[in-house]
Structure formats: C-alpha cells, structure tokens
Design an enzyme around this catalytic site. Structure first.
Site, PDB file in Angstrom:
ATOM      1  N   ASP A  11     -42.764  26.742  35.404  1.00 18.47           N
ATOM      2  CA  ASP A  11     -41.919  25.947  34.515  1.00 18.47           C
ATOM      3  C   ASP A  11     -41.573  24.652  35.237  1.00 18.47           C
ATOM      4  O   ASP A  11     -40.976  24.682  36.323  1.00 18.47           O
ATOM      5  CB  ASP A  11     -40.630  26.697  34.171  1.00 18.47           C
ATOM      6  CG  ASP A  11     -40.859  27.848  33.212  1.00 18.47           C
ATOM      7  OD1 ASP A  11     -41.900  27.856  32.530  1.00 18.47           O
ATOM      8  OD2 ASP A  11     -40.002  28.746  33.143  1.00 18.47           O
ATOM      9  N   ASP A 130     -41.577  31.792  21.603  1.00 15.32           N
ATOM     10  CA  ASP A 130     -40.272  32.094  22.188  1.00 15.32           C
ATOM     11  C   ASP A 130     -39.484  32.866  21.147  1.00 15.32           C
ATOM     12  O   ASP A 130     -39.298  32.397  20.016  1.00 15.32           O
ATOM     13  CB  ASP A 130     -39.537  30.814  22.581  1.00 15.32           C
ATOM     14  CG  ASP A 130     -40.197  30.120  23.760  1.00 15.32           C
ATOM     15  OD1 ASP A 130     -40.760  30.832  24.617  1.00 15.32           O
ATOM     16  OD2 ASP A 130     -40.155  28.884  23.827  1.00 15.32           O
TER      17      ASP A 130
END
Length: 259
Positions: A11, A130
């Site tokens: 990330d 997500d």
C-alpha cells in the site's frame, strides 16, 4: 492440485509504503521498491501495488514507482489505485505491470472491465473489491456491501452480485478485501471469501486479516481462495515468505517452494 499463491501487498501513499488498520491510521514503514525486491527474493509468487489515495485524490497512479518495482522483480506484478480508464490500464501495463486492478473506477463504470479485457485480455484485469459487513437488506441480501475510496463511501451494492457481474464482464481474477478484517491480524473473513469463491469460476484472492500462517491456510482451504494477500505479517518482520510457505505446506496446502 495447483499450488496456492502468496502475494505481498504494497500500500503506497505519497511514494512510501504504508500500513493501517481497517484503512485508517496508516504509518510509513519503508520504501516500496526495496520491499518488493525483498519479497521477490524471498519467493513471493506475485506482488500487488496499490496507490491507496489515487482514486480519492482524483489522480493517476505513481507510474515512476511502478516502473522501478517492475524493473526490480521477475514475478507477476499487479497495480491498482487510480485506474479509471483503458488509457490508465495501458499506462500501467506499459510501465511494467502484468495486471491492473480496478476498484472504484469499475464501480462507477463497469464497462471498463469489458473494455480492458477486450483490449488486454481477461488475464490482465483484476477486480478489487473493498467490502464491509452490514445487516442484510433487499438491496444487499448477502450482508456484504461494496465500498470505495478506501472505505470512505458506501455504494449500496451487494458484493456477491458485483463479483458475478464482474466475471461476466470479463474480469480474470477477483481480490476480495474485507475492511472489517484489514490490518487486524485476526484472520481473513472466511464467510465472505467462500461465498465469492463458490459463486465464480475465476480465481479469488483473499485479502485482509492475515496474522498467522494458519489464517492463510484457512483462507486457501476453507475460504476456497486461490491466493492469500498479505501485508503486516511480513512488513513488520514477524515472518518471512519462506516461513509462511513452509508452515502452510506442512498443514497440507500445496505451495510453490523455490529454495
């Protein structure tokens, strides 16, 4: 039996590797290029790079970092974050990625999946989902809702329906990330992972919650996933990838061992 895959996830925020819990409280933990190289040398099966603020900030992905990572590793490499058009896909693939992950952009414009698959092949298109657990409703019968912009915006979309739709549109793989489990190290959301795995014929990557090799084993067996995405468990040096693979294989799940 095909070997299951272990995929470290990078990330990236402002060019740096970060990690948070449930998409919040991200802290700087290093250089993404150095981390990618280290995981490649340890025997990672793939690497995933997410520019975690690109979509929210309305900009493209950090292509310079993509190029540096791609030149440092020789395993499949997927990039996501800010992929909103076929041109964005082209730019990421030209920068060295083998796959592109579409998430918020595909929710807003599902046709990007079919357009990307037609131009680059389904094998190059990953749907990133997500997901948050919610009370089941008529609109969200599975009890799992799609969210975008790093979990900031609820879409009122059922995760199971979206996975099926994406497969029909041409996605070659689905990465199912539980925001409820993300960064907790308490284990993957197995009910969600199994639900999606049973509903589609394409590979499913489990994401969010890895804290122990047994969690990964469960995702790859009970959850039906083809691969387990990992982050904190290796970023902080608790395990190396060889440690993880050896323990998971000892539990009875076939892994690709390279040492």
């Amino acid at each position: 039996m095909l070997s299951k895959r272990i995929i470290p996830c990078l990330d990236v925020r402002d060019g740096r590797l970060t990690k948070g819990i449930k998409f919040q409280g991200n802290v700087d933990i290093g250089d993404p290029v150095e981390s990618a190289r280290r995981y490649y040398e340890q025997g990672a099966d793939e690497i995933v790079f997410y520019d975690i603020t690109a979509s929210h900030e309305g900009r493209g992905i950090f292509l310079d970092i993509v190029e540096k990572v791609a030149s440092s590793i020789f395993i499949p490499f997927s990039v996501g974050g800010g992929i909103n058009t076929v041109d964005d896909m082209r730019d990421a693939l030209n920068a060295g990625a083998e796959k592109v992950s579409v998430n918020s952009g595909a929710v807003k414009d599902p046709d990007i999946i079919s357009k990307g698959a037609a131009r680059f092949g389904s094998q190059a298109i990953v749907l990133g989902m997500d997901v948050k657990r919610v009370a089941p409703t008529e609109a969200i019968p599975s009890g799992y809702e799609i969210v975008i912009h790093g979990g900031r915006k609820h879409m009122g979309m059922d995760a199971l329906d979206w996975a099926k739709t994406a497969e029909v549109l041409g996605a070659g793989e689905i990465c199912v990330n539980s925001i409820d489990a993300d960064g907790t190290k308490d284990g993957y959301e197995l009910t969600l992972t199994r639900m999606i795995s049973d509903a589609v014929q394409i590979p499913v990557i489990a994401s969010g919650g890895a804290g122990h090799p047994a969690h990964m084993y469960d995702a790859l067996t009970k959850g039906g996933a083809s691969a387990a995405l990992i982050a904190s468990i290796v970023h902080y040096g608790e395990y190396t990838i060889p440690d993880l693979k050896k323990q998971i294989q000892a539990m009875g799940c076939k892994m690709r061992l390279t040492w």
